[in-house]
Design a protein around this motif. Sequence first.
Motif, PDB file in Angstrom:
ATOM      1  N   ALA A 182       0.749  -1.773   0.179  1.00  0.00           N
ATOM      2  CA  ALA A 182       0.075   0.549   0.504  1.00  0.00           C
ATOM      3  C   ALA A 182       1.040   0.990  -0.120  1.00  0.00           C
ATOM      4  CB  ALA A 182      -0.978  -0.253   0.922  1.00  0.00           C
ATOM      5  N   GLN A 183       1.784   1.397   0.447  1.00  0.00           N
ATOM      6  CA  GLN A 183       2.441   2.458   0.831  1.00  0.00           C
ATOM      7  C   GLN A 183       3.203   2.958  -0.479  1.00  0.00           C
ATOM      8  OE1 GLN A 183       4.103   4.157   4.309  1.00  0.00           O
ATOM      9  NE2 GLN A 183       3.130   2.586   5.275  1.00  0.00           N
ATOM     10  N   ASN A 184       4.082   1.609  -0.551  1.00  0.00           N
ATOM     11  CA  ASN A 184       4.718   2.115  -2.039  1.00  0.00           C
ATOM     12  C   ASN A 184       4.164   2.720  -3.246  1.00  0.00           C
ATOM     13  OD1 ASN A 184       7.868   1.400  -1.530  1.00  0.00           O
ATOM     14  ND2 ASN A 184       6.867  -1.008  -1.902  1.00  0.00           N
ATOM     15  N   ALA A 185       2.768   2.321  -3.329  1.00  0.00           N
ATOM     16  CA  ALA A 185       1.445   1.987  -4.015  1.00  0.00           C
ATOM     17  C   ALA A 185       1.994   4.068  -4.337  1.00  0.00           C
ATOM     18  CB  ALA A 185       0.535   1.864  -4.203  1.00  0.00           C
ATOM     19  N   GLU A 186       0.908   4.384  -2.691  1.00  0.00           N
ATOM     20  CA  GLU A 186       1.091   5.580  -2.353  1.00  0.00           C
ATOM     21  C   GLU A 186       2.197   6.722  -2.368  1.00  0.00           C
ATOM     22  OE1 GLU A 186      -2.117   5.136   1.182  1.00  0.00           O
ATOM     23  OE2 GLU A 186      -0.063   5.806   1.631  1.00  0.00           O
ATOM     24  N   ILE A 187       3.273   5.949  -2.714  1.00  0.00           N
ATOM     25  CA  ILE A 187       4.998   6.542  -2.296  1.00  0.00           C
ATOM     26  C   ILE A 187       4.338   7.130  -4.139  1.00  0.00           C
ATOM     27  CG2 ILE A 187       7.479   6.629  -3.073  1.00  0.00           C
ATOM     28  CD1 ILE A 187       7.597   4.688  -0.437  1.00  0.00           C
ATOM     29  N   LYS A 188       4.424   5.985  -4.958  1.00  0.00           N
ATOM     30  CA  LYS A 188       4.333   6.557  -6.054  1.00  0.00           C
ATOM     31  C   LYS A 188       3.487   8.074  -7.166  1.00  0.00           C
ATOM     32  CE  LYS A 188       3.514   4.590 -11.047  1.00  0.00           C
ATOM     33  NZ  LYS A 188       2.960   2.666 -11.056  1.00  0.00           N
ATOM     34  N   GLU A 189       2.150   7.436  -5.907  1.00  0.00           N
ATOM     35  CA  GLU A 189       1.180   8.309  -6.253  1.00  0.00           C
ATOM     36  C   GLU A 189       1.693   9.819  -5.806  1.00  0.00           C
ATOM     37  OE1 GLU A 189      -3.439   9.211  -4.330  1.00  0.00           O
ATOM     38  OE2 GLU A 189      -1.726   7.900  -4.176  1.00  0.00           O
ATOM     39  N   MET A 190       2.348   9.910  -4.920  1.00  0.00           N
ATOM     40  CA  MET A 190       2.876  11.180  -4.128  1.00  0.00           C
ATOM     41  C   MET A 190       4.183  11.668  -5.306  1.00  0.00           C
ATOM     42  SD  MET A 190       2.337  10.839   0.010  1.00  0.00           S
ATOM     43  CE  MET A 190       3.549   9.129   0.184  1.00  0.00           C
ATOM     44  N   LYS A 191       4.326  10.960  -6.074  1.00  0.00           N
ATOM     45  CA  LYS A 191       5.896  12.092  -6.524  1.00  0.00           C
ATOM     46  C   LYS A 191       5.054  12.059  -7.818  1.00  0.00           C
ATOM     47  CE  LYS A 191       9.948   8.370  -4.608  1.00  0.00           C
ATOM     48  NZ  LYS A 191      10.938   7.755  -5.186  1.00  0.00           N
ATOM     49  N   GLN A 192       4.261  11.815  -8.280  1.00  0.00           N
ATOM     50  CA  GLN A 192       3.390  11.787  -9.711  1.00  0.00           C
ATOM     51  C   GLN A 192       2.946  13.230  -9.426  1.00  0.00           C
ATOM     52  OE1 GLN A 192       0.615   8.925 -10.281  1.00  0.00           O
ATOM     53  NE2 GLN A 192       2.371   8.071 -11.358  1.00  0.00           N
ATOM     54  N   LEU A 193       2.288  13.635  -7.705  1.00  0.00           N
ATOM     55  CA  LEU A 193       1.590  14.285  -7.317  1.00  0.00           C
ATOM     56  C   LEU A 193       2.731  16.088  -7.401  1.00  0.00           C
ATOM     57  CD1 LEU A 193      -0.576  13.137  -4.901  1.00  0.00           C
ATOM     58  CD2 LEU A 193      -1.658  14.423  -7.144  1.00  0.00           C
ATOM     59  N   LEU A 194       3.536  14.929  -6.441  1.00  0.00           N
ATOM     60  CA  LEU A 194       5.013  16.701  -6.281  1.00  0.00           C
ATOM     61  C   LEU A 194       5.408  16.692  -7.721  1.00  0.00           C
ATOM     62  CD1 LEU A 194       7.267  14.623  -4.065  1.00  0.00           C
ATOM     63  CD2 LEU A 194       6.127  17.044  -3.703  1.00  0.00           C
ATOM     64  N   GLY A 195       5.356  16.012  -9.148  1.00  0.00           N
ATOM     65  CA  GLY A 195       5.856  16.348 -10.581  1.00  0.00           C
ATOM     66  C   GLY A 195       4.741  16.987 -11.197  1.00  0.00           C
ATOM     67  N   GLU A 196       3.637  17.016 -10.288  1.00  0.00           N
ATOM     68  CA  GLU A 196       2.510  18.324 -11.137  1.00  0.00           C
ATOM     69  C   GLU A 196       2.741  18.575 -10.458  1.00  0.00           C
ATOM     70  OE1 GLU A 196      -0.946  15.107 -10.999  1.00  0.00           O
ATOM     71  OE2 GLU A 196       0.347  14.386 -11.989  1.00  0.00           O
TER      72      GLU A 196
END
Length: 212
Positions: free
Chosen positions: A193-207
């Motif tokens: 779960a947290q690896n998936a959320e890390i990926k999501e947060m990095k995408q949000l930071l990129g946006e």
Amino acid sequence: MTTRTPTCRAALVAATGLASLVLAACGGGGGAGGVRAGHGSSANPSASTATAHNAQDVAFAQGMIPHHQQALEMARLADGRASSARVKDLAARIEKAQDPEIRTMTGWLKTWGAQVPMAGTDRSGHAGMSGMSDMMSDDDMAALKKAGGKDFDTMFLSLMVDHHQGAVAMATTEKRKGEYGPAKGMAGGIVSAQNAEIKEMKQLLGEGGSKG
């Protein structure tokens, strides 16, 4: 009466003998049952084996509880400060997932007779624990509380990425070294779960972190 008495006595003797045989047979069955019960009790160790745990399991729960508590503290700030609906949604999901895990791990520690970390525990006390270096400092938390809008979104996501990475490291160690099945299972769930959320947060930071 005198002719029936020997007959009655003979019948009584026969009945008594039969009863003895029946009791002996039952006793033998009881013995077998006793052995089976013994094996059944040795199944209690099997049941105990299902609850067996080691020092790593205790360390995992004692370390992850304050780690999760801090994540909840961070997540609860998002509702009144974040500008991004996606950041607010992520924070709500973090709270929904980690609050029940805290309760579950607290239950394990109580069952094991181990110390349960209290809410608001001094974070410096965890500095020596594996994977705890990602815990936010009091200064970080104070800065996050003061931030708002896009600044909050960016700070929240950056700090939570680091926080999650620490949780993944702790959970990976539990998967490798733990003994208690439910703890290892929870650790596996945290990693996924947290690896998936890390990926999501990095995408949000990129946006830009604040796009709704």
